[in-house]
Design a protein around this motif. Structure first.
Motif, mmCIF file in Angstrom:
data_model
loop_
_atom_site.group_PDB
_atom_site.id
_atom_site.type_symbol
_atom_site.label_atom_id
_atom_site.label_comp_id
_atom_site.label_asym_id
_atom_site.label_seq_id
_atom_site.Cartn_x
_atom_site.Cartn_y
_atom_site.Cartn_z
ATOM 1 N N MET A 222 1.250 -1.577 0.419
ATOM 2 C CA MET A 222 0.388 0.345 0.250
ATOM 3 C C MET A 222 0.528 1.012 0.764
ATOM 4 O O MET A 222 1.599 1.221 0.671
ATOM 5 N N GLU A 223 0.363 2.137 -0.437
ATOM 6 C CA GLU A 223 1.388 3.407 -0.675
ATOM 7 C C GLU A 223 0.851 4.406 0.653
ATOM 8 O O GLU A 223 2.142 4.561 1.381
ATOM 9 N N LYS A 224 -0.061 5.200 0.244
ATOM 10 C CA LYS A 224 -0.216 6.262 1.022
ATOM 11 C C LYS A 224 -1.262 6.138 1.861
ATOM 12 O O LYS A 224 -2.351 5.352 2.010
ATOM 13 N N ILE A 225 -0.942 6.382 3.297
ATOM 14 C CA ILE A 225 -2.057 5.822 4.863
ATOM 15 C C ILE A 225 -2.203 8.003 4.817
ATOM 16 O O ILE A 225 -1.380 8.463 5.399
ATOM 17 N N MET A 226 -3.777 7.841 5.519
ATOM 18 C CA MET A 226 -3.973 9.232 6.009
ATOM 19 C C MET A 226 -4.395 9.408 6.761
ATOM 20 O O MET A 226 -5.653 8.623 7.445
ATOM 21 N N VAL A 227 -3.817 10.503 7.624
ATOM 22 C CA VAL A 227 -4.728 10.204 8.947
ATOM 23 C C VAL A 227 -5.542 11.257 9.287
ATOM 24 O O VAL A 227 -4.510 12.276 9.410
ATOM 25 N N ALA B 44 -5.745 8.294 -1.950
ATOM 26 C CA ALA B 44 -4.888 7.226 -0.610
ATOM 27 C C ALA B 44 -6.121 5.835 0.253
ATOM 28 O O ALA B 44 -6.499 5.774 -0.775
ATOM 29 N N ASP B 45 -5.252 4.976 0.148
ATOM 30 C CA ASP B 45 -5.069 3.814 0.237
ATOM 31 C C ASP B 45 -6.155 3.180 1.433
ATOM 32 O O ASP B 45 -6.654 2.578 1.585
ATOM 33 N N LEU B 46 -5.875 4.051 2.132
ATOM 34 C CA LEU B 46 -6.113 4.021 4.312
ATOM 35 C C LEU B 46 -6.714 5.280 4.193
ATOM 36 O O LEU B 46 -5.358 5.542 4.278
ATOM 37 N N GLU C 108 -3.018 -9.289 0.725
ATOM 38 C CA GLU C 108 -3.593 -8.435 -0.554
ATOM 39 C C GLU C 108 -4.310 -7.587 -1.402
ATOM 40 O O GLU C 108 -5.845 -8.019 -1.859
ATOM 41 N N GLY C 109 -4.153 -6.437 -0.509
ATOM 42 C CA GLY C 109 -5.489 -5.941 -1.454
ATOM 43 C C GLY C 109 -6.465 -5.887 0.437
ATOM 44 O O GLY C 109 -7.482 -4.865 -0.424
ATOM 45 N N LYS C 110 -6.294 -6.705 0.804
ATOM 46 C CA LYS C 110 -7.533 -6.371 1.960
ATOM 47 C C LYS C 110 -6.922 -5.742 3.217
ATOM 48 O O LYS C 110 -5.679 -6.310 3.476
ATOM 49 N N ALA C 111 -8.110 -5.020 4.533
ATOM 50 C CA ALA C 111 -7.557 -5.300 5.564
ATOM 51 C C ALA C 111 -8.454 -6.132 6.113
ATOM 52 O O ALA C 111 -9.668 -6.069 6.255
ATOM 53 N N VAL D 178 -12.827 -6.030 4.676
ATOM 54 C CA VAL D 178 -12.820 -4.822 3.042
ATOM 55 C C VAL D 178 -11.668 -4.990 2.796
ATOM 56 O O VAL D 178 -10.320 -4.611 2.391
ATOM 57 N N ASP D 179 -11.967 -4.771 0.987
ATOM 58 C CA ASP D 179 -11.053 -4.311 0.346
ATOM 59 C C ASP D 179 -10.563 -2.753 0.652
ATOM 60 O O ASP D 179 -11.163 -1.889 0.842
#
Ligand code: AMP
Length: 249
Positions: free
Chosen positions: A1-6, A111-113, A151-154, A169-170
């Motif tokens: 995953m690239e970016k996480i935004m908080v 963002a990815d997450l 694999e792209g899921k959390a 979740v995807d």
């Protein structure tokens, strides 16, 4: 995953005894210690741990509010975030407005997450994460007490009344944090110095083209009722009498 935004909100520190303004229009914030909303500290800690174990490459902290929010963003940078964005406004920011602004930032940054607190301790709304997921049309996992990725899921463990629920979740997705997710790290002095050099971008809310008009009006604010002094009783008979006198039995 690239970016996480908080998303981190500036709130009155949880150790402060909050005082209501005499005219009942809100609470006193002048001269009061302000901090990152505790659930958002947990959100940031989790994002940093995810990056540190190699599951993400960048953590961006964002806040919406007055210029003073830069203090909390600097703390976030000192904790370890890579960069910060402040969306500046002097207006009160309701959850729907915050969600709309966050969506704009997601569209800009990709963002990815996105991790938010389950609620801000000042207004106790617990709405922003849910509204953001709906506007973004992405899945949400609220009240997380554990998060794993594959694999792209959390895979998120959620604290619910009956115990712990595990959901998948995807990505991209929105996660909101519960208290037991982690214990945020303490900021060390060298990290505070380092954080001064990290990028903090200021964006005027007007430049984002979002509607932030208020949806409700606070009509009154009242402090909780003073607790009454307790009464010492000698024995069980005294207790029963005291309860009877109060009409409780
Ligand atoms: P609430 O829906 O107000 O209880 O807030 C839930 C979460 O949304 C908070 O824990 C923050 O992560 C985020 N949030 C709400 N308002 C703001 C804001 N003004 N700036 C940054 N994050 C916010």
């Amino acid at each position: 995953m690239e970016k996480i935004m908080v998303a981190v909100k500036r709130v009155v520190d949880y150790n402060v005894r909050v005082r209501v303004k005499p005219d009942g229009s809100g609470v006193v914030t002048d001269g009061v210690k302000m901090s990152i909303n505790p659930f958002d500290e947990i959100a940031l800690e989790e994002a940093l741990r995810i990056r540190e174990r190699g599951d993400a490459s960048e953590v961006i902290v964002v806040s919406i509010g007055s210029t003073e929010c830069q203090q909390q963003l600097r703390t976030g940078l000192a904790m370890g975030a890579d960069r910060a964005i402040l969306v500046e406004t002097s207006q009160a920011v309701e959850p729907l407005a915050a969600a709309r602004v966050l969506l704009k930032l997601i569209e800009r940054e990709g963002a990815d997450l996105v991790i938010l607190g389950k609620q801000a301790i000042d207004d106790d709304n617990s709405q922003t994460g849910q509204m953001l997921a709906a506007l973004w049309e992405r899945p949400q996992a609220t009240f997380a007490s554990a998060i794993e990725f594959a694999e792209g899921k959390a895979t998120v463990t959620r604290e619910v009344d009956a115990g712990l629920e595990v959901i998948e979740v995807d990505l991209p997705a929105v996660v909101t944090t519960d208290l037991r997710l982690n214990e945020p790290r303490y900021v060390k002095l060298p990290d505070i110095m380092k954080a001064k050099k990290k990028p903090l971008e200021n964006i005027a809310i007007a430049d984002l083209d979002v509607v932030i008009d208020p949806q409700f009006k606070v009509t009154n604010f009242a402090p909780p009722e003073q607790r009454q002094k307790g009464v010492m009783v000698e024995d069980v008979a005294g207790l029963v009498k005291a309860l009877k006198d109060k009409g409780l039995v």
